[in-house]
Motif scaffolding. Structure first.
Motif, PDB file in Angstrom:
ATOM      1  N   VAL A 267      29.929  25.897  -8.882  1.00 59.60           N
ATOM      2  CA  VAL A 267      29.858  26.970  -9.878  1.00 59.60           C
ATOM      3  C   VAL A 267      31.203  27.177 -10.590  1.00 59.60           C
ATOM      4  CG1 VAL A 267      30.423  28.993  -8.449  1.00 59.60           C
ATOM      5  CG2 VAL A 267      28.726  29.199 -10.293  1.00 59.60           C
ATOM      6  N   VAL A 285      30.921  34.298 -11.011  1.00 55.33           N
ATOM      7  CA  VAL A 285      30.679  34.292 -12.457  1.00 55.33           C
ATOM      8  C   VAL A 285      30.938  35.693 -13.022  1.00 55.33           C
ATOM      9  CG1 VAL A 285      28.862  33.982 -14.203  1.00 55.33           C
ATOM     10  CG2 VAL A 285      29.021  32.410 -12.264  1.00 55.33           C
ATOM     11  N   SER A 438      24.837  28.533  -5.255  1.00 56.00           N
ATOM     12  CA  SER A 438      24.751  29.833  -5.929  1.00 56.00           C
ATOM     13  C   SER A 438      25.949  30.710  -5.574  1.00 56.00           C
ATOM     14  CB  SER A 438      23.457  30.533  -5.487  1.00 56.00           C
ATOM     15  OG  SER A 438      23.466  31.860  -5.942  1.00 56.00           O
ATOM     16  N   GLY A 440      25.925  33.878  -5.871  1.00 50.21           N
ATOM     17  CA  GLY A 440      25.355  35.058  -5.231  1.00 50.21           C
ATOM     18  C   GLY A 440      25.385  36.318  -6.072  1.00 50.21           C
ATOM     19  N   CYS A 442      23.742  37.139  -8.950  1.00 44.34           N
ATOM     20  CA  CYS A 442      22.474  37.683  -9.465  1.00 44.34           C
ATOM     21  C   CYS A 442      21.285  37.233  -8.613  1.00 44.34           C
ATOM     22  CB  CYS A 442      22.290  37.310 -10.940  1.00 44.34           C
ATOM     23  SG  CYS A 442      22.033  35.565 -11.235  1.00 44.34           S
ATOM     24  N   ARG A 446      20.207  33.768  -6.530  1.00 48.92           N
ATOM     25  CA  ARG A 446      20.560  33.879  -5.108  1.00 48.92           C
ATOM     26  C   ARG A 446      19.322  33.829  -4.214  1.00 48.92           C
ATOM     27  NH1 ARG A 446      22.628  38.758  -5.162  1.00 48.92           N
ATOM     28  NH2 ARG A 446      20.783  39.755  -4.279  1.00 48.92           N
ATOM     29  N   SER A 483      18.486  34.644 -14.866  1.00 46.41           N
ATOM     30  CA  SER A 483      19.760  34.287 -14.223  1.00 46.41           C
ATOM     31  C   SER A 483      20.935  34.594 -15.140  1.00 46.41           C
ATOM     32  CB  SER A 483      19.770  32.803 -13.865  1.00 46.41           C
ATOM     33  OG  SER A 483      18.784  32.532 -12.892  1.00 46.41           O
ATOM     34  N   CYS A 485      23.918  32.956 -15.180  1.00 47.21           N
ATOM     35  CA  CYS A 485      24.589  31.774 -15.726  1.00 47.21           C
ATOM     36  C   CYS A 485      23.686  30.549 -15.630  1.00 47.21           C
ATOM     37  CB  CYS A 485      25.936  31.529 -15.043  1.00 47.21           C
ATOM     38  SG  CYS A 485      25.859  30.591 -13.527  1.00 47.21           S
ATOM     39  N   LEU A 487      23.707  27.946 -13.764  1.00 45.89           N
ATOM     40  CA  LEU A 487      23.306  27.365 -12.475  1.00 45.89           C
ATOM     41  C   LEU A 487      21.888  27.789 -12.105  1.00 45.89           C
ATOM     42  CD1 LEU A 487      23.595  25.821  -9.882  1.00 45.89           C
ATOM     43  CD2 LEU A 487      25.260  27.460  -9.070  1.00 45.89           C
ATOM     44  N   GLY A 488      21.648  29.081 -12.081  1.00 42.72           N
ATOM     45  CA  GLY A 488      20.290  29.559 -11.806  1.00 42.72           C
ATOM     46  C   GLY A 488      19.370  29.294 -12.984  1.00 42.72           C
TER      47      GLY A 488
HETATM   48 FE1  SF4 Z   1      25.901  33.214  -9.609  1.00 40.76          FE
HETATM   49 FE2  SF4 Z   1      25.095  32.020 -11.843  1.00 40.76          FE
HETATM   50 FE3  SF4 Z   1      23.584  31.863  -9.670  1.00 40.76          FE
HETATM   51 FE4  SF4 Z   1      23.755  34.144 -10.927  1.00 40.76          FE
HETATM   52  S1  SF4 Z   1      22.872  32.241 -11.782  1.00 40.76           S
HETATM   53  S2  SF4 Z   1      23.963  33.842  -8.691  1.00 40.76           S
HETATM   54  S3  SF4 Z   1      25.828  34.126 -11.651  1.00 40.76           S
HETATM   55  S4  SF4 Z   1      25.622  31.027  -9.888  1.00 40.76           S
END
Ligand code: SF4
Length: 514
Positions: A267, A285, A438, A440, A442, A446, A483, A485, A487-488
């Motif tokens: 991340v 993030v 993740s 964690g 959001c 998560r 999400s 960012c 990643l999710g």
């Molecule tokens: Fe973190 Fe991004 Fe995943 Fe949300 S979507 S938990 S901000 S890595």
């Protein structure tokens, strides 16, 4: 005679250091005058270690060379460019290399990465020299004209980012380079940092002059110790030659650069998370707005770009934005360094203008799978990129064309799979990857990713399959829309593409547990 043996990590992993030593020893045994230069990689990783010999006709290539091949290379007269069973003729005539359009990687593998004279001789610092004589806003305009978009994956126009930082008044501004390169199947950043580090330094210095920044940081992943070493050494050399530091080349501009190492979180390739990490905090993030161009590193305006974006800038300034813009298609201008990996016969880096297709890359350059079996899927754009089935191999590499088929070009990494791949397992892997990486912050990411792994397990075990596939679709929608960012937000890409492109793998009888 000059012999080149790469110092690139890919070549080192195949024994390049030992080959270089063996060449020096063999030459001294035979009382021959041989100078070994450690260059960057040419990107033909399937031939590493690729040894090259300087001849009157150009450099002649031999590879992959191992220590035991060295005496026979001397016996056959490789120092005069004579043929050998590992010979490939003139390096620049090898089709894999010849058919590329090398702009960003024009020097990589040709120069000595630690020789600023060599860098200058091959057009290095031409871009910065021009930039130092220009008004900062004109530099921004040149980059905007080129059509350059963020090469890290997001594809955001670089000129717009730079203009935002340029337009803000602040007591301190920064330039930050994202060299976290965590995507599977990518190594372009690493290859450039190791093989042509001055190119990145020059690109960042141009950004600093354009934006009014005086300090810069390169955030390199800890898995790249050779990149860290090479960059630090190159920065020292650039400082000593006054290409970094106070009053660069008497221009009145000052800029200094520092390397920082990450600690291994995927991340931290997300820009705000990288800023947190650079500030010495946990890589969480940040909410946006404010955008980093306005409040970035230590709360100050910051130009953040990926290695490939910064490294494209010197040639844009040297040859003009119009020159660069002439490559590519649609709104995807210039070239991208495609990285062909996975189950592939000829893995390596191919720099080509946008518009080339997946099929061309994996067939014309890659030469098909390493296993010799048919290609079934190619994942493009990292672990969160879509899996393309064969029916989509002719979509041109272009941000918009890929978006139309629910895929992304990303950082240009291609991971090839043959027909033995189980796409349900790959979809599970995407969810598992997200759960592990993740940050964690959001809930959709998560919790969603962990639930996603459980749902996938039930599908694979054939427990209430239809309902669980429906649940998976629902979950993907929540993750995409909710999400914080990428990643999710992007994890559903590989999952859904596997589900849609390879439905037969989700409807197989459950594996026999006994
Ligand atoms: Fe973190 Fe991004 Fe995943 Fe949300 S979507 S938990 S901000 S890595």
């Amino acid at each position: 005679t000059t012999v080149f043996v790469p110092l690139d990590a890919a070549a080192l992993s195949m024994g390049a250091d030992e080959v270089a030593d063996a060449i020096i020893n063999e030459a001294s045994k035979r009382k021959l005058d041989v100078r070994v230069v450690r260059n960057g990689s040419r990107g033909m990783l399937y031939l590493e270690p690729l040894v090259e010999v300087e001849t009157s006709k150009g450099r002649v290539a031999y590879g992959p060379v191992s220590v035991k091949d060295v005496p026979s290379l001397f016996d056959s007269g490789f120092l005069d460019g004579k043929d050998h069973k590992l010979g490939h003729g003139l390096t620049e005539e090898i089709p894999y290399f010849k058919n590329q359009e090398r702009l960003t990687f024009a020097r990589c593998g040709i120069t000595d990465p630690f020789s600023i004279e060599d860098y200058r001789k091959h057009g290095g610092y031409d871009g910065l020299t021009k930039a130092l004589a220009m008004k900062p806003i004109d530099i921004v305009t040149e980059v905007t004209t080129s059509g350059l978009r963020g090469r890290g994956g997001a594809g955001f126009p670089t000129g717009i980012k730079w203009k935002t930082v340029h337009d803000i008044a602040a007591d301190q501004k920064y330039v930050a380079c994202n060299a976290d390169e965590g995507d599977s199947g990518t190594f372009a950043d690493r290859m450039l940092m190791e093989g042509d580090p001055f190119c990145l330094i020059e690109g960042m210095t141009i950004a600093a002059v354009a934006g009014g920044a005086t300090k810069g940081y390169i955030y390199v992943r800890s898995e790249y110790p050779h990149s860290v070493h090479n960059l630090r050494q190159a920065i020292e050399i650039a400082r000593a030659a006054n290409w970094l530091g106070d009053n660069i080349q008497g221009s009145g501009y000052s800029f200094d650069l520092f390397v920082r190492m990450g600690a291994g979180a995927y991340v931290c390739g997300e820009e705000t998370s990288m800023l947190e990490s650079l500030e010495g905090k946990r890589g969480l993030v940040r909410y946006k707005p404010p955008i980093p161009a306005i409040e970035g590193l230590f709360g100050k305006p910051t130009i953040i770009n990926n290695v490939m974006s910064f490294a494209a800038v010197p040639i844009i300034l040297a040859k003009g934005g119009e020159f660069y813009k002439n490559y590519g298609i649609g709104r995807s201008r210039g070239t991208l360094a495609f990285q062909i990996t996975g189950n592939i016969k000829q893995g390596g880096l191919v720099e080509k203008a946008f518009g080339v297709t997946t099929r061309q890359l994996i067939e014309d350059w890659g030469g098909g799978t390493y296993s010799g079996r048919p290609v079934r899927a190619v994942q493009i754009g990292g672990p969160l990129g879509a899996y393309l089935p064969e029916s989509k191999f002719d979509v041109p590499m272009d941000y918009e064309e890929f978006a139309k088929v629910d895929a992304m070009v990303g950082h240009g990494g291609l991971v090839v799979f043959d027909d033995t791949v189980d796409m349900a397992k790959m979809a599970r892997f995407a969810m598992e990857f997200c759960a592990i990486e993740s940050c964690g912050k959001c809930t959709p990411c998560r919790i969603g990713s962990t639930r996603g792994v459980e749902v996938m397990d039930r599908i694979i075990a054939d427990v209430d399959r239809e309902r669980n596939i429906e649940l998976l679709e629902d979950l993907c929608e929540t993750m995409t829309d909710g999400s914080l960012c990428a990643l999710g937000g992007l994890t559903p890409y590989p999952v859904r593409s596997a589900l849609r492109g390879f439905p037969e793998d989700f409807h197989k009888p459950a594996p026999n547990k006994f």
